[in-house]
Every structure is written in C-alpha cells, then in structure tokens.
Design an enzyme around this catalytic site. Structure first.
Site, PDB file in Angstrom:
ATOM      1  N   ARG A 108      10.019   1.924  16.550  1.00  0.00           N
ATOM      2  CA  ARG A 108       9.846   3.348  16.205  1.00  0.00           C
ATOM      3  C   ARG A 108      10.820   3.838  15.140  1.00  0.00           C
ATOM      4  O   ARG A 108      11.139   5.024  15.073  1.00  0.00           O
ATOM      5  CB  ARG A 108       9.935   4.235  17.443  1.00  0.00           C
ATOM      6  CG  ARG A 108       8.855   3.946  18.478  1.00  0.00           C
ATOM      7  CD  ARG A 108       8.650   5.096  19.449  1.00  0.00           C
ATOM      8  NE  ARG A 108       7.844   4.651  20.572  1.00  0.00           N
ATOM      9  CZ  ARG A 108       8.355   4.233  21.726  1.00  0.00           C
ATOM     10  NH1 ARG A 108       9.652   4.207  21.910  1.00  0.00           N
ATOM     11  NH2 ARG A 108       7.551   3.848  22.697  1.00  0.00           N
ATOM     12  N   LYS A 130       7.633   7.388   0.202  1.00  0.00           N
ATOM     13  CA  LYS A 130       6.256   6.966   0.511  1.00  0.00           C
ATOM     14  C   LYS A 130       6.266   5.457   0.674  1.00  0.00           C
ATOM     15  O   LYS A 130       6.785   4.729  -0.167  1.00  0.00           O
ATOM     16  CB  LYS A 130       5.304   7.315  -0.631  1.00  0.00           C
ATOM     17  CG  LYS A 130       4.906   8.765  -0.675  1.00  0.00           C
ATOM     18  CD  LYS A 130       3.783   8.934  -1.702  1.00  0.00           C
ATOM     19  CE  LYS A 130       3.383  10.390  -1.837  1.00  0.00           C
ATOM     20  NZ  LYS A 130       2.344  10.573  -2.873  1.00  0.00           N
ATOM     21  N   GLU A 172       4.725   4.380 -15.696  1.00  0.00           N
ATOM     22  CA  GLU A 172       5.214   5.485 -14.854  1.00  0.00           C
ATOM     23  C   GLU A 172       6.233   6.348 -15.606  1.00  0.00           C
ATOM     24  O   GLU A 172       6.321   7.556 -15.378  1.00  0.00           O
ATOM     25  CB  GLU A 172       5.841   4.944 -13.550  1.00  0.00           C
ATOM     26  CG  GLU A 172       4.861   4.257 -12.597  1.00  0.00           C
ATOM     27  CD  GLU A 172       3.875   5.195 -11.894  1.00  0.00           C
ATOM     28  OE1 GLU A 172       3.904   6.422 -12.124  1.00  0.00           O
ATOM     29  OE2 GLU A 172       3.047   4.675 -11.105  1.00  0.00           O
ATOM     30  N   LYS A 214      12.327  11.981 -10.675  1.00  0.00           N
ATOM     31  CA  LYS A 214      11.450  11.824  -9.511  1.00  0.00           C
ATOM     32  C   LYS A 214      12.145  12.285  -8.237  1.00  0.00           C
ATOM     33  O   LYS A 214      11.552  12.998  -7.422  1.00  0.00           O
ATOM     34  CB  LYS A 214      10.965  10.377  -9.362  1.00  0.00           C
ATOM     35  CG  LYS A 214      10.107  10.248  -8.097  1.00  0.00           C
ATOM     36  CD  LYS A 214       9.217   9.051  -8.033  1.00  0.00           C
ATOM     37  CE  LYS A 214       8.453   9.072  -6.699  1.00  0.00           C
ATOM     38  NZ  LYS A 214       7.675   7.887  -6.458  1.00  0.00           N
ATOM     39  N   GLU A 224       4.617  16.572  -0.051  1.00  0.00           N
ATOM     40  CA  GLU A 224       3.525  16.716  -1.007  1.00  0.00           C
ATOM     41  C   GLU A 224       2.577  17.848  -0.674  1.00  0.00           C
ATOM     42  O   GLU A 224       1.366  17.662  -0.581  1.00  0.00           O
ATOM     43  CB  GLU A 224       2.771  15.376  -1.115  1.00  0.00           C
ATOM     44  CG  GLU A 224       1.939  15.303  -2.393  1.00  0.00           C
ATOM     45  CD  GLU A 224       1.425  13.897  -2.685  1.00  0.00           C
ATOM     46  OE1 GLU A 224       2.226  12.986  -2.868  1.00  0.00           O
ATOM     47  OE2 GLU A 224       0.194  13.742  -2.721  1.00  0.00           O
ATOM     48  N   ARG A 228       4.904  17.906  -5.761  1.00  0.00           N
ATOM     49  CA  ARG A 228       4.948  16.443  -5.725  1.00  0.00           C
ATOM     50  C   ARG A 228       3.609  15.840  -6.140  1.00  0.00           C
ATOM     51  O   ARG A 228       3.551  14.720  -6.639  1.00  0.00           O
ATOM     52  CB  ARG A 228       5.351  15.948  -4.327  1.00  0.00           C
ATOM     53  CG  ARG A 228       5.501  14.446  -4.291  1.00  0.00           C
ATOM     54  CD  ARG A 228       6.083  13.892  -3.009  1.00  0.00           C
ATOM     55  NE  ARG A 228       6.272  12.454  -3.173  1.00  0.00           N
ATOM     56  CZ  ARG A 228       6.908  11.672  -2.323  1.00  0.00           C
ATOM     57  NH1 ARG A 228       7.434  12.178  -1.232  1.00  0.00           N
ATOM     58  NH2 ARG A 228       7.023  10.386  -2.562  1.00  0.00           N
ATOM     59  N   ASN A 232       0.840  12.367  -9.124  1.00  0.00           N
ATOM     60  CA  ASN A 232      -0.406  11.618  -9.029  1.00  0.00           C
ATOM     61  C   ASN A 232      -1.204  11.634 -10.329  1.00  0.00           C
ATOM     62  O   ASN A 232      -2.332  11.129 -10.370  1.00  0.00           O
ATOM     63  CB  ASN A 232      -1.268  12.171  -7.884  1.00  0.00           C
ATOM     64  CG  ASN A 232      -0.606  11.946  -6.539  1.00  0.00           C
ATOM     65  OD1 ASN A 232      -0.184  10.845  -6.230  1.00  0.00           O
ATOM     66  ND2 ASN A 232      -0.481  12.998  -5.741  1.00  0.00           N
ATOM     67  N   HIS A 235      -3.462   8.826 -11.287  1.00  0.00           N
ATOM     68  CA  HIS A 235      -3.538   7.933 -10.130  1.00  0.00           C
ATOM     69  C   HIS A 235      -4.869   7.992  -9.387  1.00  0.00           C
ATOM     70  O   HIS A 235      -5.162   7.106  -8.599  1.00  0.00           O
ATOM     71  CB  HIS A 235      -2.389   8.219  -9.158  1.00  0.00           C
ATOM     72  CG  HIS A 235      -1.087   7.594  -9.593  1.00  0.00           C
ATOM     73  ND1 HIS A 235      -0.505   7.881 -10.810  1.00  0.00           N
ATOM     74  CD2 HIS A 235      -0.269   6.678  -8.996  1.00  0.00           C
ATOM     75  CE1 HIS A 235       0.620   7.186 -10.928  1.00  0.00           C
ATOM     76  NE2 HIS A 235       0.792   6.447  -9.850  1.00  0.00           N
ATOM     77  N   HIS A 239      -6.031   4.458  -9.003  1.00  0.00           N
ATOM     78  CA  HIS A 239      -6.094   3.743  -7.723  1.00  0.00           C
ATOM     79  C   HIS A 239      -7.478   3.173  -7.459  1.00  0.00           C
ATOM     80  O   HIS A 239      -7.612   2.095  -6.884  1.00  0.00           O
ATOM     81  CB  HIS A 239      -5.684   4.675  -6.578  1.00  0.00           C
ATOM     82  CG  HIS A 239      -4.198   4.761  -6.409  1.00  0.00           C
ATOM     83  ND1 HIS A 239      -3.606   5.656  -5.540  1.00  0.00           N
ATOM     84  CD2 HIS A 239      -3.193   4.056  -6.978  1.00  0.00           C
ATOM     85  CE1 HIS A 239      -2.298   5.492  -5.601  1.00  0.00           C
ATOM     86  NE2 HIS A 239      -2.013   4.538  -6.464  1.00  0.00           N
ATOM     87  N   HIS A 249      -0.779  -2.025 -11.506  1.00  0.00           N
ATOM     88  CA  HIS A 249      -0.743  -0.594 -11.231  1.00  0.00           C
ATOM     89  C   HIS A 249      -0.585   0.222 -12.519  1.00  0.00           C
ATOM     90  O   HIS A 249      -1.319   1.184 -12.759  1.00  0.00           O
ATOM     91  CB  HIS A 249       0.405  -0.299 -10.258  1.00  0.00           C
ATOM     92  CG  HIS A 249       0.526   1.144  -9.895  1.00  0.00           C
ATOM     93  ND1 HIS A 249      -0.414   1.797  -9.134  1.00  0.00           N
ATOM     94  CD2 HIS A 249       1.466   2.079 -10.221  1.00  0.00           C
ATOM     95  CE1 HIS A 249      -0.054   3.069  -8.977  1.00  0.00           C
ATOM     96  NE2 HIS A 249       1.082   3.265  -9.629  1.00  0.00           N
TER      97      HIS A 249
END
Lengths: 340, 340
Positions: A108, A130, A172, A214, A224, A228, A232, A235, A239, A249
């Site tokens: 956990r 993330k 990026e 960032k 987000e 934030r 994207n 993206h 993606h 990527h």
C-alpha cells in the site's frame, strides 16, 4: 549541485540538479534500497550499480505493462522489501513510470525516488508523480498520482543515450516552449540538437529550466483539475498513435502537436503553425505521419481526458500560451479525418 | 435509513445504514456506474442488477489476485468507462477490496462505493479504504488506501449468506470488542450467533455499532501510523495461516486472536484468555489450529507491519483495551513455536 524542495499535497520532492550518481546514498540508504533499471542502462553503467540491490527490466515501452509490475513485485518479496524500503528508478520514462507505480501499490505504498537517464526523463517523465502502465494500446491506462521523494540529475548518463532518444526528449522541451515559454521557443529556434549535444552548460541550463517549468506547474495543480492539463498538448492524438504505430513517445506527440497547431488555427485563429513545423524539423522530429483514422479514433475515445461525449483538448493561442477547450468527440473526429 | 458523512484526508464517505439496494441510484447515477459482484451474489439477487452494467467475478479469496484486476480493467475498457464512471462493489471483502483497488488505479483513480453483502463486509472490509489483492500466499500485499464515496447497508443481502460466512464476520466483531469495547464483549457473551441471525433489530444495531467503531478509529489514523494498527489484533499470525491452510479469514484471525491472548498473558499479564476462548467457541470459531511453524514464519516475516527485524504486534491489556508492541522477529518465532 543544487537542491530544491517542492511540497505537494501529501509528500514533498527534492529536485537535485547538477548531481552525481555517487551521491545517491545521501538520499536513499544503500541497505534499505532497491534500484530498478533496464538492461541498456545496466549494461552501459554496470560499475555504478555495484553494491546496490538491483532489479533489471527488459527495455522499451512494450514492457511498460502489468506483467512487468508483477515480476518486480515478486522480486521485492524475494528481497524481503518492507515498508522502510526505498525503490529507486534509474532510467527513462518507462523505468520511472513503472517504479513509481509499483512503489505506490507495494504494501500500500513505499518511498521512492528517481535518477532519470534520458532527456525525456529529466525534463518530463520523472516529474509530477504520474506513474503507471499501458493496457494494450492504451497508454498509461492504469496508475496513480504520487510524488517521488527525490529526483537526482546526473547528466553523465546521457553519454550512452542514442540520438533518436535525444530527439525524443526534445519533443517535450518543444512542448513546454509551445505552451508556456515563448522565450525558450525562440532560443530553441536559434540552436539545434547538435548544439545542445556538445554544449554541456547550454544543455544543463535547458534541462534545469524545463524540469522547473514542469514541477512548478504540477505543484499548482497536482491532480490535473486545471492548468496541468496544458501539458497534454499534442498528447491526445499522440497517445492514440504511439502504441499502434510503434512510434517513440516524442515522435508521436510531435505529430500530435502539429495537428493541434492546425486545429488551433481553425478554432482559435492561431497563425504560427509554420514555426511549429520548423522547430520540429530543426530537432529531427516528424510533423506529419500517415495513419488510419478508423484505427485511431477508438483509442483516442478512451483518452483519460474524455468525459462522456466530450474531451478536453489543448490548443494554442500563440507560441508560449496554450488553452484548454472541451470539444465534442465528433468535432475531433471530423478534424482528424480532414488531416489524413 | 440514516446517513452520516465521515471526512478523510482527501475524500469523504457517506455511511448509509438501514438502507435498501433500490436507493443505490441516489448515490451512483445508473448511466455512469459499473457494478462489480461475484457469481454467488449475482445468482442469488439477479433481479436487483437489472438495468445496471455489471461485471461478475468468480467467488472466493483465491480470485483476489492481479489476474482478476486485469480482467476487470479489460471489461472497463470495453464498457468505455471514463473518469466520470463510478464503480460499485457489491459483495463481501474480496469484491469490495478488489473494486476499491481497481477504482484507485484505473485512469489514475475514479469514484467508487460499496454495498457490502456479508457480515464481515458490513462491519469491517468495506470500511477504511484499504484495498488490494493477494500475491501468492501473502495477503493484501498490493493495494492502496483510498476511501469509498459511499457505503450502503442493505441487510436483505444477508438472507443468502451461508452460516460459515456469518461466523466469519463475527470474528471481526469479536476483535472489535476485544480491542476497544468491553461492553460489547459482555453483550456478545450473553448472546450467540443464533440470536443475531433471527433478531433483526439486535443484528442491525450490532452491525451499525461495529461499522461506527471502525470508521471512527480509521478517521483518527487513516494511514495507520498509530491506533489504526490495533485493528490488526489477531491478523499477524492470522494472515500467515489464512492462505496457506485455506481457512476463512475469520477462522484464521480467531486462531491469531487466541494466540495473541496467550502472548499477552506472557508479555502483558493479561489474564482473560479463557474468556476469549469461550466467546470464540460461542460463535462457532476455532481458537486453535495445527500448523507448521516452519511454513508460517517465512510468510509472517513478510507482514506489512514488519520494519527490518521487528514487527508491531497487537496485544491485550484487558478485554476492551489493546496495545501496540514492537517485538523482535525472533521473540515472535520462539513464542509461536511454543504454541504449536
């Protein structure tokens, strides 16, 4: 070496720039750490790992899957890792994403940190908490948001980075410039990849600047709900393309950024698409790609930013300023069809 | 029906007692929900599920594994579940644990709620946000802590609950009594399982009391840095036994509680072990079991409460009052050997 601490909702991250791998034991006790890396990094930097418990993964995005996480967990049990163990991901985005994910769910949640070894890792993937894995062609479908305790930058790892991976990371950096830093965009327009590959100071300044851009943006909106989302940019289409066409990527989001630039012209009056095309070309990145819309749309529809029939899409107002627009799926479908 | 709201660090939970399943749509929009249940519950209550998107799992602890989570995720993608989807786990601890876990990681976290259908689920498993899966014989080795948005109690589900499952749930009720409620312990000593099975009011009061005891304790210490650990009474040995000897959870922790009672006598001067044996017997639960210490210790060593060579163990001071003690693994080993 410079250390800055950034506080988040339930943890804080030390960002240590200009550091050396040999300083890792200051941030993570050797006897209570397990390093996770991939075969490429391990083979190129074997001596660095001496004396550390290490789990070595097969390299590449195709291993960013639950099966790899399962195998790491089995190895953690063999190492008798407990709640006082720290996991340290040493690698590019695939390694750090999966390390953060396993650390978030093992018992956990245990402590973790990163040593990003690629440009993309340094300026993007290691930052912001993330983490996760892909499920079939769906990128990052499973994961959580949880911040690393530290991120240590040792640019010596870049010596073994293939040139295609350098370009990958610059995608990026270009994204950051597009959405929030017009001055950096102009700097990038003046230079090129070869310049940064041989100019140590220029490179380390650029990496530090991007990491800070960032991390500060994430700090303002960790989960987000707002700004934030700007990260994207490129993206959504990116993606959808990435895992279906085996693009890197950075290549996939470059095509995505170019598409978003055209979309921004149509919906937002953005008139600098040519500069985006130019800068992508300057850093050896594709601006266009052939793809089958009928293959792309079902994947794009499962984008995490979709809510029922709309999807939040990032558009540009001008270079250095992005905006979030909620668009109908059918509007996106029509636009993407018009592109291909 | 009574609704109480409990706030936690990053979410709040509506505990709705005395409710009916038909009220579920008040807490979770039918068009944006996916129910998760198991074959037993589904077969016994088919009509209740009409009109709801439902994922049906194979029943039993042996399916509380990553493979089941993987299959749920595949089905969520098929249902085109997005970030506005709510997952509702309808079942015992296995169903709610795995539902909470999948909801915590799918798209980095979506909303979820529970309708516990067993005594154990009602008084324990559905409460407190711990979720996850087993890895081989290691219980709950992987998971996170994340609170459900709602827990809805409809005791009508208990009509289909086998008697062994009733006993299973009473083990956790007895645990609550042992560690924090001497008055409830005396009440339990006066009654027996048959009484609660036929006395609706007595049962619903008991369930509500136990749910409140647990949720309030968790609220004070959501991430188990202190008093929440008390809930692990009987669970250290219990977890080590459970998956190796195919015991039900309640049976395993009953043996664990009895062992802890003896351990408490030795280390804490606790002198009421006979009452613990008596109450377990009264509710049809085992106080002792045969096991192989050499099989148990390697699993026990991987307990999540271990830190290096010590493990926090829960002992009793008296009935209704438990304490946390950090014990050396070798002390525990010696004691468990003396038992068997």
């Amino acid at each position: 070496m410079e250390k800055k601490n950034f506080k988040f909702s339930s943890a804080s991250t030390d960002l240590v720039t200009g550091a050396s791998f040999s300083q890792l034991s200051k941030y993570s006790d050797k006897s209570a750490s397990i390093l996770i890396t991939d075969e490429h990094i391990y083979d190129a930097h074997k001596t660095k790992f001496r004396g550390w418990n290490t789990i070595i993964l097969k390299p590449g995005e195709e291993y960013k899957i639950q099966g790899t996480a399962d195998s790491i967990i089995d190895q953690l049990i063999e190492f008798e890792a407990d709640r006082k163990t720290t996991l340290v991901g040493i690698g590019g985005g695939v390694v750090t994403d999966i390390t953060g994910y396993v650390a978030a769910v093992y018992m956990r949640g245990i402590r973790f940190g990163f040593v990003p070894t690629s440009v993309l890792g340094l300026v993007d993937a290691s930052i912001g908490g993330k983490n996760g894995i892909d499920v079939k062609m769906y990128k990052n479908m499973v994961g959580v948001i949880r911040q690393p305790s530290f991120i240590l930058h040792d640019l010596a790892f870049l010596k073994s980075l293939p040139e295609r991976q350098w370009r990958n990371g610059f995608a990026e950096i270009i994204k950051h410039a597009c959405i929030m830093d017009a001055a950096m965009f102009r700097e990038l327009e003046k230079n090129d990849l070869a310049f940064y590959m041989k100019n140590k100071k220029g490179l380390s300044d650029l990496i530090r600047r991007n990491a800070m851009l960032k991390i500060k943006l994430v700090q303002k909106d960790e989960f987000e709900n707002g700004d934030r989302k700007l990260l994207n940019f490129g993206h959504t289409l990116g993606h959808a393309l990435e895992n279906q066409y085996e693009l890197m990527h950075g290549e996939a989001i470059s095509i995505g950024m170019m598409a978003a630039a055209h979309f921004s012209r149509e919906l937002n009056g953005f008139n600098q698409a040519a500069r985006i095309a130019g800068i992508l070309d300057r850093y050896g990145l594709p601006a266009y790609g052939h793809f089958d819309v009928n293959k792309i749309m079902p994947v794009l529809k499962m984008d995490k930013k979709r809510e029922r029939k709309t999807l939040s899409y990032i558009l540009l107002e001008k270079i250095g300023k992005a905006v979030i627009r909620n668009l109908e799926l059918k509007t996106i479908d029509k636009f993407i069809r018009s592109l291909s």
